[in-house]
Design an enzyme around this catalytic site. Structure first.
Site, short mmCIF file in Angstrom:
data_model
loop_
_atom_site.label_atom_id
_atom_site.label_comp_id
_atom_site.label_asym_id
_atom_site.label_seq_id
_atom_site.Cartn_x
_atom_site.Cartn_y
_atom_site.Cartn_z
N CYS A 37 2.94 3.36 -5.42
CA CYS A 37 2.27 2.29 -4.68
C CYS A 37 3.00 0.97 -4.90
O CYS A 37 3.40 0.63 -6.00
CB CYS A 37 0.81 2.19 -5.12
SG CYS A 37 -0.08 0.85 -4.31
N CYS A 82 -0.35 -2.38 -8.74
CA CYS A 82 0.49 -1.32 -9.31
C CYS A 82 1.83 -1.85 -9.80
O CYS A 82 2.44 -1.30 -10.71
CB CYS A 82 0.68 -0.20 -8.30
SG CYS A 82 -0.85 0.72 -8.03
N ASP A 97 -19.71 -7.57 13.82
CA ASP A 97 -20.67 -6.59 14.33
C ASP A 97 -21.85 -7.34 14.94
O ASP A 97 -21.92 -8.57 14.87
CB ASP A 97 -21.10 -5.63 13.22
CG ASP A 97 -21.79 -6.36 12.10
OD1 ASP A 97 -22.78 -7.06 12.37
OD2 ASP A 97 -21.35 -6.24 10.94
N HIS A 139 -5.71 -2.84 -4.72
CA HIS A 139 -5.01 -1.56 -4.62
C HIS A 139 -5.62 -0.69 -3.51
O HIS A 139 -4.89 -0.11 -2.70
CB HIS A 139 -5.04 -0.80 -5.95
CG HIS A 139 -4.63 0.62 -5.79
ND1 HIS A 139 -3.32 1.02 -5.76
CD2 HIS A 139 -5.37 1.74 -5.56
CE1 HIS A 139 -3.27 2.33 -5.53
NE2 HIS A 139 -4.50 2.79 -5.41
N ASP A 144 -13.41 1.24 10.43
CA ASP A 144 -13.85 0.31 9.39
C ASP A 144 -14.78 1.05 8.47
O ASP A 144 -15.39 2.05 8.86
CB ASP A 144 -14.64 -0.86 9.99
CG ASP A 144 -16.08 -0.46 10.27
OD1 ASP A 144 -16.29 0.28 11.24
OD2 ASP A 144 -16.98 -0.84 9.50
N CYS A 178 1.67 -2.06 -4.21
CA CYS A 178 0.72 -3.18 -4.20
C CYS A 178 0.88 -4.05 -5.44
O CYS A 178 1.43 -3.60 -6.45
CB CYS A 178 -0.72 -2.66 -4.06
SG CYS A 178 -1.52 -2.25 -5.62
ZN LIG Z 1 -1.50 0.04 -5.91
#
Ligand SMILES: [Zn+2]
Length: 417
Positions: A332, A337, A120, A362, A294, A334
């Site tokens: 999920c 998880c 930015d 996560h 964002d 990830c």
């Molecule tokens: Zn997750």
């Protein structure tokens, strides 16, 4: 129209990606290819080729304030599939400073991040430090919170720092006014932002490898927005951001300014909606035609133990999870998880900052996965169905759908039932 585009593209994906990449290295440091357009809404899926990577849009870009995302490494970010992330010019320009980062081969080298970076202008931070700052035609004057010295952030200075950082996308310095401010100050800021854009374009030392984006201003005034769009789109910049929103204005004003902006922005250039990161806002604003987003929200809220899930959020610290051995979200994929239970994270939050790290991973994964699903549904020609399913999961009943979201979606021909 969209279906035909999609079929044509599927056959040629790797070939066109290669030609996209060539287009980037040969002439301009950015090439946008529209992969599919939703036949109902204004949504589109694009391949955005930048110097370090080709980004699949719509895309959410996580924010890494000081060169790294709080509680997460560049390696982890890469394995989550992140293709572009943000660096804050204001923070990096103050500490460790542009000279040191330039010596490390820019922010990419400093962070050891192989993919794209967007920086930015440093101007937005001024809104949060407004008691320390003064805006003149020259730039933004402020006192350094580190040593109290007076500093002038001019358009030239902002671009010089961003040139040292070596980001793939640089943002112009704009005159930021809070979206709740009304009156002549908004008009003054809009005109000044146009003048500063011209100074930024002139100051860019690396137009061959760093893309400068303009920021559309004009507050919540449709006439001012249109005037700004008209002026800025006459400049040959690689992309446009919609700025000055997401600062506490009514959601009804917010979506109308977004859709007005995408109506006037050129189809062949990327559109970045700044500061937007709530799941519902992302889905609606993709429908309104935005490509890039964002927000610090997903990572900030993770540090308070709030995990993002398809049905809203899950507060890991709440007592009810103390003996709950399910992962945050059973669907999920990830690393958090796959490995940890709600009960474990609940216990960890009492004693260890590692808990924040796990929830941050996560939440970033949630945002990136959401945008990948959005993109896939656009490519498959079923984005309106995706929206309906998404809303049904997010809210317990249709009478809880936010009115502004229903209106915004109706404006692009999606009726929720
Ligand atoms: Zn997750």
């Amino acid at each position: 129209m969209a279906a035909a585009t999609v079929r044509g593209v599927d056959r040629n994906t790797s070939e066109s990606l290669m030609s996209l990449k060539k287009a980037v290295t040969a002439a301009s440091p950015l090439a946008l290819r529209i992969v599919a357009e939703c036949p109902v809404t204004k949504a589109r899926a694009c391949d955005l080729a930048l110097p370090h990577w080709t980004v699949s849009t719509p895309v959410f870009m996580p924010v890494g304030t000081q060169g790294t995302l709080k509680g997460i490494t560049a390696d982890q970010l890469e394995s989550l599939g992140c293709q572009i992330c943000l660096g804050n010019t204001y923070h990096l320009g103050m500490r460790p400073g542009p000279d040191l980062i330039e010596r490390a081969n820019g922010l990419h080298g400093f962070m050891n991040w192989k993919r794209n970076l967007l920086t930015d202008s440093g101007g937005f931070q001024m809104v949060s430090l407004v008691e320390l700052s003064e805006v003149t035609e020259e730039g933004v004057k402020f006192k350094s919170p580190y040593d109290g010295k007076e500093i002038l952030l001019s358009p030239e200075k902002s671009i010089s720092i961003q040139n040292s950082l070596g980001s793939d996308i640089m943002m112009q310095l704009d005159d930021v006014v809070s979206s709740t401010v009304k009156g002549p100050r908004v008009e003054e800021a809009m005109h000044r932002s146009i003048r500063w854009l011209d100074r930024c374009i002139a100051a860019n030392k690396h137009p061959d490898r760093q893309n400068l984006f303009a920021i559309i201003q004009g507050g919540l005034d449709a006439q001012l927005r249109k005037a700004c769009l008209n002026e800025m789109t006459q400049r040959d910049v690689p992309g446009f951001a919609i700025g000055g929103l997401s600062g506490g204005e009514e959601k009804d004003d917010f979506w109308r300014m977004v859709t007005l902006s995408t109506d006037y922005l050129p189809r062949e250039k990327p559109r970045y909606l700044m500061g937007v990161g709530y799941a519902v806002d992302l889905v609606v604003c993709v429908a309104l035609g935005c490509d890039m987003f964002d927000c610090v929200f997903p990572t900030r809220t993770a540090r308070f133990g709030s995990a993002l899930v398809p049905w809203g959020s899950l507060q890991v610290k709440q007592k009810q999870y103390a003996k709950d051995f399910q992962p945050i979200d059973p669907d999920c994929q990830c690393p958090t998880c796959k490995r940890h239970s709600r009960a474990y994270l609940h216990a960890l939050f009492k004693s260890d900052t590692a808990a924040m790290h796990h929830v941050t991973i996560h939440n970033i994964s949630y945002q990136l996965t959401l945008m990948r699903s959005v993109r896939q549904s656009i490519v498959d020609g079923r984005f309106p169905e995706f929206i309906r399913t998404f809303m049904k999961r997010m809210f317990p009943s249709p009478d809880q759908y936010p009115g502004w979201a229903m209106e915004a979606l109706a404006s692009v021909n999606v009726a929720l039932d």
